[in-house]
Scaffold this motif. Structure first.
Motif, short mmCIF file in Angstrom:
data_model
loop_
_atom_site.label_atom_id
_atom_site.label_comp_id
_atom_site.label_asym_id
_atom_site.label_seq_id
_atom_site.Cartn_x
_atom_site.Cartn_y
_atom_site.Cartn_z
N VAL A 1 119.29 45.54 3.54
CA VAL A 1 118.45 46.50 2.82
C VAL A 1 119.27 47.23 1.76
CG1 VAL A 1 116.88 46.79 4.76
CG2 VAL A 1 118.81 48.33 4.54
N GLN A 2 120.57 47.40 2.01
CA GLN A 2 121.40 48.03 0.99
C GLN A 2 121.49 47.15 -0.26
OE1 GLN A 2 124.85 47.02 -0.05
NE2 GLN A 2 124.57 48.57 -1.65
N SER A 3 121.77 45.87 -0.07
CA SER A 3 121.87 44.98 -1.23
C SER A 3 120.50 44.70 -1.85
CB SER A 3 122.54 43.66 -0.83
OG SER A 3 121.78 42.94 0.11
N PHE B 1 129.46 52.68 2.55
CA PHE B 1 129.56 52.82 4.00
C PHE B 1 129.34 51.51 4.75
CE2 PHE B 1 128.20 57.11 2.59
CZ PHE B 1 129.29 57.81 3.04
N LEU B 2 128.79 50.50 4.08
CA LEU B 2 128.43 49.27 4.79
C LEU B 2 129.29 48.06 4.40
CD1 LEU B 2 124.54 49.58 4.68
CD2 LEU B 2 125.97 49.67 6.72
N GLN B 3 129.67 47.94 3.15
CA GLN B 3 130.27 46.68 2.70
C GLN B 3 131.69 46.47 3.19
OE1 GLN B 3 129.80 46.06 -1.52
NE2 GLN B 3 127.59 46.32 -1.45
N GLY B 4 132.41 47.54 3.52
CA GLY B 4 133.77 47.37 4.01
C GLY B 4 133.89 47.35 5.51
N ALA B 5 132.76 47.35 6.22
CA ALA B 5 132.77 47.48 7.68
C ALA B 5 132.71 46.18 8.47
CB ALA B 5 131.61 48.39 8.11
N PRO B 6 132.43 45.00 7.89
CA PRO B 6 132.26 43.80 8.72
C PRO B 6 133.44 43.46 9.62
CG PRO B 6 131.36 43.38 6.54
CD PRO B 6 132.04 44.72 6.48
N THR B 7 134.68 43.58 9.14
CA THR B 7 135.82 43.23 9.99
C THR B 7 135.97 44.23 11.13
OG1 THR B 7 137.22 44.33 8.34
CG2 THR B 7 137.17 41.92 8.34
N ARG B 8 135.67 45.49 10.87
CA ARG B 8 135.72 46.49 11.95
C ARG B 8 134.63 46.21 12.97
NH1 ARG B 8 138.84 48.74 15.24
NH2 ARG B 8 138.03 50.64 16.17
N ARG C 1 124.72 54.26 9.98
CA ARG C 1 123.59 55.18 9.82
C ARG C 1 123.57 55.80 8.42
NH1 ARG C 1 124.86 56.86 15.58
NH2 ARG C 1 123.15 56.00 16.83
N LEU C 2 124.73 56.18 7.90
CA LEU C 2 124.77 56.74 6.55
C LEU C 2 124.35 55.70 5.51
CD1 LEU C 2 128.07 58.84 6.73
CD2 LEU C 2 125.77 59.73 6.32
N GLY C 3 124.77 54.46 5.73
CA GLY C 3 124.35 53.40 4.81
C GLY C 3 122.85 53.23 4.77
N ILE C 4 122.22 53.28 5.94
CA ILE C 4 120.76 53.14 6.02
C ILE C 4 120.07 54.33 5.34
CG2 ILE C 4 118.80 53.10 7.60
CD1 ILE C 4 120.58 51.56 9.57
N VAL C 5 120.60 55.53 5.58
CA VAL C 5 119.99 56.74 4.99
C VAL C 5 120.00 56.67 3.46
CG1 VAL C 5 120.33 59.21 4.64
CG2 VAL C 5 120.42 58.26 6.95
N PHE C 6 121.14 56.31 2.89
CA PHE C 6 121.21 56.28 1.42
C PHE C 6 120.43 55.11 0.83
CE2 PHE C 6 124.78 59.21 2.07
CZ PHE C 6 124.51 60.13 1.07
N ALA C 7 120.31 54.01 1.58
CA ALA C 7 119.44 52.92 1.10
C ALA C 7 117.99 53.39 1.07
CB ALA C 7 119.59 51.69 2.00
N ALA C 8 117.59 54.16 2.08
CA ALA C 8 116.23 54.71 2.10
C ALA C 8 116.03 55.70 0.95
CB ALA C 8 115.96 55.39 3.44
N ILE D 1 112.59 50.28 7.33
CA ILE D 1 112.11 50.94 8.56
C ILE D 1 112.71 50.35 9.83
CG2 ILE D 1 110.06 51.43 9.94
CD1 ILE D 1 108.50 51.74 7.35
N PRO D 2 112.72 49.00 10.04
CA PRO D 2 113.25 48.47 11.31
C PRO D 2 114.68 48.87 11.63
CG PRO D 2 111.97 46.79 10.20
CD PRO D 2 112.11 47.92 9.23
N PRO D 3 115.67 48.69 10.72
CA PRO D 3 117.03 49.11 11.09
C PRO D 3 117.15 50.61 11.26
CG PRO D 3 116.97 48.48 8.78
CD PRO D 3 115.65 48.07 9.37
N ALA D 4 116.36 51.37 10.50
CA ALA D 4 116.40 52.83 10.66
C ALA D 4 115.93 53.24 12.06
CB ALA D 4 115.54 53.50 9.59
#
Length: 485
Positions: free
Chosen positions: A24-26, A130-137, A84-91, A192-195
């Motif tokens: 949803v961010q992309s 907040f989302l794009q650098g997190a996959p390896t973590r 969660r922050l990534g979802i909020v700002f995408a919304a 809505i679903p991931p939120a």
């Protein structure tokens, strides 16, 4: 057995939520660029430069927020908070675009409507930080070492999938001018679903992390234990004493060894000193990642391949307008490049774990060579500065295939490069190296987006082929080390 099954279910659930959040961010990045005619109808002051700026705002605003993302993901419950922050700002991004159409027409046709669109692009960039650098973590928290390349590849799927979906559904939802609101509403509904999932059930760790995320050598037979490599043995002192981050064994805890002031994150088999990375200031950990030569080379390689490519793929409807393709055809090309980007992220994870485990540099070099060959083939099927007609006049379908292959091979480099950087910079947390790669990637993305309107469209595709050769040259100097267990 019940506990193990619960961990597997939670792991799959969290992977779906993370991929959906990234998607949803992309998805909120290129909607105006995907339907420029409808956007110009609803916003008369909107120009081609404004449309390109819509794409530019994402990486521009993302960069200053990446240090904050590093600080958050490196702290307590950092992965969950970042998602969660990534979802909020995408919304927020999707909501601002809906608001730009909901205001009265006289306001929409003024500067206010344009600024609401630009603010939406900025919110999308903050979400990406907040989302794009997190996959390896994410993969380190939820998956054992022998599955981490696959998990990182799957986690990366959402980054390209959202853009691919945007270009795929846009011709269906925006059939005529005046229907841009359908696309904006679709974006808002998809969030809505991931939120809801992030609010209702979003565990911070596996149920039994000491078993489920332990290396295969620790969970298997004694014969499996004997297969631990020399690099693994070097990392044992740092992986045996772990601190709970997200409740999962973190590889950054103090060890009984003496401290080494000159190398705070060094690894050695001869009993050399280690400093607890958790006790170091965050800026020192970031600097240690940036100053590791091989890690820096891998970061530059990944960024030089992916940053310009993302801008190139998103801008295809504009930079290939001289080819006189129809709007549907250009959307197909953008979908092919970004959809293949997603496919490559998934399948390369399988290769990384099953075939090239411990040989990620070789895999990266093969992917870059394949990407160069695909771009070279594509250049032969397009007009150039030297020939007004293509050397290979094979029609539209082979062009789509070539574009698909470029996306598949370039997209596959991201998760593998992040995994290799995580190995090279151990014991620094994976979120630091991952976000550093994203930061450098956005620099190249911005350069390409600003340069695209200023250069000859005939040159853009050959430029991508040249960048692949530069990436190959950088990778030749990398000295890989595999220090994680």
């Amino acid at each position: 057995m019940q506990a193990s099954r619960r961990v597997v279910v939670d792991r799959f659930y969290m992977l779906v939520v993370f991929v959906w959040a990234s998607m949803v961010q992309s998805l909120t990045w290129p909607p105006v660029a995907a339907a420029p005619d409808a956007a110009k109808h609803d916003f008369p002051h909107l120009t081609d430069a404004d449309i390109m700026m819509q794409l530019n705002w994402g990486p521009i605003i993302q960069m200053p927020f990446i240090p904050l993302a590093i600080a958050i993901i490196n702290g307590r419950n950092g992965l969950n908070r970042c998602v969660r922050l990534g979802i909020v700002f995408a919304a927020v991004s999707a909501g601002l675009r809906m608001a730009s159409l909901a205001i009265p027409s006289d306001l929409r046709q003024s500067a206010l409507g344009l600024w609401l669109l630009q603010a939406a692009g900025m919110a999308c960039g903050i979400s990406g930080a907040f989302l794009q650098g997190a996959p390896t973590r994410f993969s380190a928290v939820w998956f054992p070492p022998e599955q981490r390349a696959r998990a990182t590849g799957c986690a990366f799927v959402g980054i390209g999938l959202g853009q691919a979906i945007c270009y795929a559904v846009c011709p269906l939802l925006v059939r005529n001018v005046g229907e841009l609101g359908n696309m904006f509403l679709f974006q808002l509904l998809v969030i809505i679903p991931p939120a809801v999932c992030s609010l209702v059930y979003f565990p911070e760790k596996p149920l039994h992390p000491e078993i489920e995320t332990a290396p295969l050598a620790q969970r298997g037979s004694e014969g499996a234990r004997s297969n631990v490599t020399h690099a693994d043995q070097c990392a044992v002192p740092l992986t045996q004493a772990e601190l709970p981050v997200h409740g999962v064994q973190d590889r950054t805890a103090p060890t009984p060894q003496t401290h080494s002031p000159e190398s705070p994150t060094s690894n050695s088999c001869n009993g050399s000193a280690h400093t607890d990375p958790k006790s170091l200031p965050l800026w020192r950990l970031v600097v240690s990642v940036m100053c590791q030569p091989s890690s820096l080379l891998v970061s530059l390689t990944c960024s030089l391949a992916n940053g310009p490519y993302q801008a190139w793929g998103a801008s295809l409807p504009t930079i290939w307008s001289h080819l006189h393709y129809g709007r549907t055809q250009t959307d197909i090309l953008s979908f092919a490049s970004l959809g293949a980007y997603t496919v490559g992220c998934y399948f390369v994870g399988e290769l990384g774990d099953r075939v090239f485990r411990g040989r990620l540099k070789e895999l990266l070099c093969l992917l870059l060579w394949a990407a160069f060959a695909s771009f070279a083939w594509l250049c032969l099927m397009l007009p150039s500065s030297f020939r007004s007609t293509p050397l290979l006049q094979w029609g539209f379908a082979p062009v789509v295939v070539a574009v698909f292959l470029t996306g598949a091979f370039v997209g596959a480099t991201s998760p593998i490069a992040m995994e290799l950087c995580a190995e090279l910079t151990f014991p620094a947390q994976e979120g630091i190296s991952g976000n550093f790669i994203i930061f450098v990637t956005q620099i190249f993305t911005i350069i390409m987006l600003f340069a695209t309107p200023l250069i000859d469209p005939l040159v853009t595709t050959p430029m991508m082929a040249v960048s692949m050769t530069a990436c190959i040259a950088l990778m030749l100097a990398v000295k890989p080390r595999y220090l994680r267990r």
